[in-house]
Design an enzyme around this catalytic site. Structure first.
Site, PDB file in Angstrom:
ATOM      1  N   GLU A  81      23.489  40.892  33.034  1.00 24.36           N
ATOM      2  CA  GLU A  81      24.157  40.961  34.317  1.00 24.36           C
ATOM      3  C   GLU A  81      24.069  39.642  35.091  1.00 24.36           C
ATOM      4  O   GLU A  81      25.039  39.203  35.682  1.00 24.36           O
ATOM      5  CB  GLU A  81      23.551  42.102  35.147  1.00 24.36           C
ATOM      6  CG  GLU A  81      24.530  42.651  36.154  1.00 24.36           C
ATOM      7  CD  GLU A  81      23.925  43.757  36.983  1.00 24.36           C
ATOM      8  OE1 GLU A  81      22.759  44.135  36.732  1.00 24.36           O
ATOM      9  OE2 GLU A  81      24.606  44.244  37.880  1.00 24.36           O
ATOM     10  N   ASP A  82      22.902  39.048  35.059  1.00 22.09           N
ATOM     11  CA  ASP A  82      22.647  37.949  35.994  1.00 22.09           C
ATOM     12  C   ASP A  82      22.639  36.552  35.384  1.00 22.09           C
ATOM     13  O   ASP A  82      22.517  35.579  36.106  1.00 22.09           O
ATOM     14  CB  ASP A  82      21.279  38.155  36.683  1.00 22.09           C
ATOM     15  CG  ASP A  82      21.251  39.435  37.492  1.00 22.09           C
ATOM     16  OD1 ASP A  82      22.349  39.960  37.774  1.00 22.09           O
ATOM     17  OD2 ASP A  82      20.159  39.906  37.834  1.00 22.09           O
TER      18      ASP A  82
END
Ligand code: MN
Length: 735
Positions: A81-82
């Site tokens: 996600e990051d």
């Protein structure tokens, strides 16, 4: 990377090694290095380097006792996600299992809690993921637990949103999975955010009394311990003040202050055996007066989440009540770690134990369907599954269908080839109508055959999903029906002529109908079409026609010879056996019952009807209730059946009904009774009634081994004085 983190990961790896010497610590360290590099430069809200979070999550996962892949996934869980480090990179470096876990955790986190709707969507996803791999849920719980521990760094409104979401979704899931440690901590952390004043009140209240509680509990521990030592029962004992949220809930539910709450203290005794649990209970009740109605035996009746223990509340010194929990070590592990205990205490994760865990979760979910009260369950029942249904394949894959879906829908959802070859379905191991409505948690097996002639047109009306409907329509279209009909028609006619069966076939509607029935065709065009595209072989059809034509010829001869006995065609030989004595086409070991209307017995030509929920009902083929009409919507539920040939050896008996017409004569009833007794058949029922015109009717129900014995008995009855005729009952005598 700063050195304190190095220390932390070293400490973590040491711990993993101690816990599980076979763990792949190299892989864990590599996962850490990747995560650290990927999150390089990122900061958490409190200004700490981001990597602190995944390491803390991994620590919780180690505490849960999960396997190497889960620990790696914990370290990498925020990468997809990051960071730039995506699914492919994780898969290449750490394998598919780790990548799937990280991906699962990422997907769970994708939908943000804002209103009811999203929350439910999230839940739904969680359950889907859980059915696939429970570890995804456990990692997500670890993630949330660490976030909850650091809620205070979020902006105030976000704190409340997150706390609410945690309270409503994560804590109940931890509870449902039996992970009480995590559940308690989550609840207490959230309560501190959601009702800081109420929380503080309890903390202060406990604080004020803490010396008193401590002294009180020490005394109890000593007293129980010395009593058990005296009795020679090995044990360990601990005492604690209950967690804050449980006290909070009791205060509000019972409108009481903290000082009025029962059993704030709990004592736990852990022993070696179940027998000792009950022994300890006896000693405790000797020492302290139990409060009536507070004893709970969760050993013989575990809680739905698998929790086991004996609970009793007794009155201690100064009239202060306290709760005692008595359990074995095994039960204790289950109580603390729930589903995770599976990994923690059974090292290694082979397929069998994975499946075991899976079936346990399924049972758990099933059990919850009839558990009362809990909001969580209501949510599942009312909202979550209102418009969809989750079923399992026999392999344990979960399939999400719209509510009202049938096995046919499922078959087409799996693959159109599965749908096109479907012959039936088993739901929870039992044969079920293909149009039955699937329920949550059903295990559905689609029965297929390469020899099937494809879907039935009726299915278009039955299916719920447009996907299935389109696929069925497509099939009919794609199969070039018209051409197939023409080709099949030509082929069949040629073959019929070659076998001298042409006239025998076309001149007798019954032959045609029986042939169609045999292969479950709704009409002759369908048979032509199936022949045309090779869904059924010419040989099969010709053999059946041969049988039928032969049977018709014999029947005609029989009419001429007037009183000849019926000779049944030989049933198709099958080398299968069955409990019920009947083999049903395409279905093994299904529930079978014999129709009351025609009471078939071995030797009768039979046919089966797939009922809704009672298995297959067996009728004689000539029963008045057997109406296999081409346009009947139940057409596809008629199936071919044979008697199991083993029956003769087993000498089983079957009940069947006879109707005897008589000229009224005194004593005829007893004559027949004597005759039946001499024939050594069991008489189940016998009754007689007079008709107006000097005739009478006797109905008997007898147990026979088959048609042969029955014919013998019928012949004897016929020769009895006063008997006009004897026939088998072919319609329900009650109707
Ligand atoms: Mn995270």
């Amino acid at each position: 990377m700063s050195s304190p983190m190095k220390t932390k990961i070293d400490f973590l790896i040491e711990r993993v090694q101690k816990q599980n010497p076979s763990a792949n610590v190299k892989k864990i360290r590599a996962a850490y290095e990747c995560a650290a590099a990927a999150h390089e430069g990122q900061k958490r809200r409190n200004g700490e380097p981001y990597i602190i979070h995944p390491v803390a999550v991994a620590e919780i996962i180690v505490e849960m006792g999960l396997d190497t892949d889960s620990i790696c996934a914990g370290l990498l869980h925020d990468c997809i996600e990051d960071t730039e480090f995506g699914y492919r990179e994780i898969e290449n470096k750490f394998g598919t299992s780790v990548a799937e876990l990280v991906d699962g955790v990422t997907r769970l986190g994708m939908l943000r809690y804002s209103k009811e709707q999203e929350q439910m969507e999230d839940l739904r996803k969680m359950f889907m993921a859980m059915a696939k791999d429970i570890r995804v849920i456990l990692i997500k719980l670890a993630d949330r637990l660490h976030n909850a521990r650091t809620f205070q760094f979020l902006p105030e409104r976000k704190q409340r949103d997150k706390a609410l979401e945690t309270m409503e979704i994560y804590a109940p899931i931890a509870h449902r999975l039996g992970m009480s440690r995590i559940k308690w901590e989550l609840e207490d952390l959230c309560l501190r955010i959601l009702d800081p004043i109420g929380y503080q009140e309890i903390v202060d209240g406990l604080q004020k009394q803490s010396d008193r509680y401590e002294e009180f509990l020490d005394h109890i521990k000593e007293r129980i311990s010395s009593k058990l030592n005296e009795a020679g029962i090995g044990h360990s004992i601990s005492a604690r003040v209950k967690h804050i949220y449980s006290i909070y809930r009791k205060m509000y539910a019972q409108h009481k202050t903290i000082n009025e709450i029962y059993d704030i203290c709990a004592v736990r005794v852990i022993v070696d055996s179940v027998a000792d649990c009950y022994n300890v209970l006896g000693y405790v009740h000797d020492l302290y007066k139990p409060i009536p109605g507070r004893f709970k035996d969760y050993i013989s009746t575990p809680k739905p989440n698998g929790y086991q223990s004996l609970h009793t509340t007794v009155i201690g010194r100064d009239g202060i009540p306290f709760e005692i929990q008595i359990r074995t070590e095994e039960m204790h592990k289950m109580a603390e770690y729930g589903v995770a205990a599976h990994w923690k205490y059974k090292q290694g994760l082979d397929k069998a134990s994975n499946e075991q865990a899976f079936s346990w979760i399924r049972q758990l979910l099933e059990a919850q369907q009839d558990t009362e009260a809990e909001d969580f369950i209501k949510a599942i029942k009312v909202d979550l599954f209102a418009d969809e249904v989750f079923v399992f394949t026999p392999k344990g894959d979960v399939v999400n269908m719209p509510a009202g879906a049938t096995p046919i829908d499922l078959a087409y959802a799996i693959h159109s080839a599965v749908g096109n070859r479907m012959t039936g379905a088993k739901v929870n191991g039992r044969i079920a109508p293909i149009d039955s409505i699937l329920k949550n948690g059903d295990i559905v097996e689609i029965l297929t055959s390469k020899e099937t002639h494809g879907p039935s047109r009726d299915w278009i009306k039955i299916v719920r999903t447009t996907e299935a409907r389109n696929k069925i329509k497509q099939w009919f279209k794609k199969e070039c029906r018209e051409e197939n009909i023409v080709k099949g028609h030509e082929d069949l006619d040629r073959e019929l002529r070659a076998n001298l069966l042409y006239n025998g076939f076309y001149e007798n509607d019954e032959v045609i109908q029986n042939t169609l029935n045999k292969f479950s065709f709704a009409n002759i065009d369908e048979m032509y079409a199936a022949l045309g595209y090779g869904g059924i072989t010419l040989t099969k059809v010709i053999n059946k026609v041969k049988d039928e034509v032969g049977r018709m010829r014999r029947a005609a001869e029989r009419v001429e010879k007037a009183e000849q006995l019926i000779t049944q065609p030989q049933p198709v030989k099958k080398v299968r056996h069955s409990q019920s004595g009947v083999i049903v086409e395409g279905i093994d070991n299904c529930l079978v019952k014999f129709a009351r209307c025609c009471t078939p017995i071995p030797g009768d030509d039979i046919v089966g009807f797939i009922t809704r929920g009672y298995g297959v009902s067996i009728h004689r083929r000539d029963c008045v209730n057997v109406r296999i009409n081409e346009d009947d919507k139940d057409r596809s539920r008629w199936v071919d059946c044979w008697w199991d040939e083993d029956l003769l050896e087993r000498k089983c008996t079957f009940s069947t009904g006879l109707q005897i017409s008589t000229r009224s004569r005194i004593g005829i009833l007893s004559d027949i009774a004597v005759l039946l007794a001499q024939s050594k058949v069991n008489v189940r029922d016998m009754n007689a009634r007079d008709l107006d015109d000097g005739y009478g009717v006797i109905n008997v129900v007898i147990d026979v081994t088959g048609v042969k014995q029955l014919q013998h008995i019928m012949n004897r009855i016929k020769t009895t004085k006063g008997v006009v005729g004897v026939t088998r009952v072919t319609s329900d005598p009650h109707s």
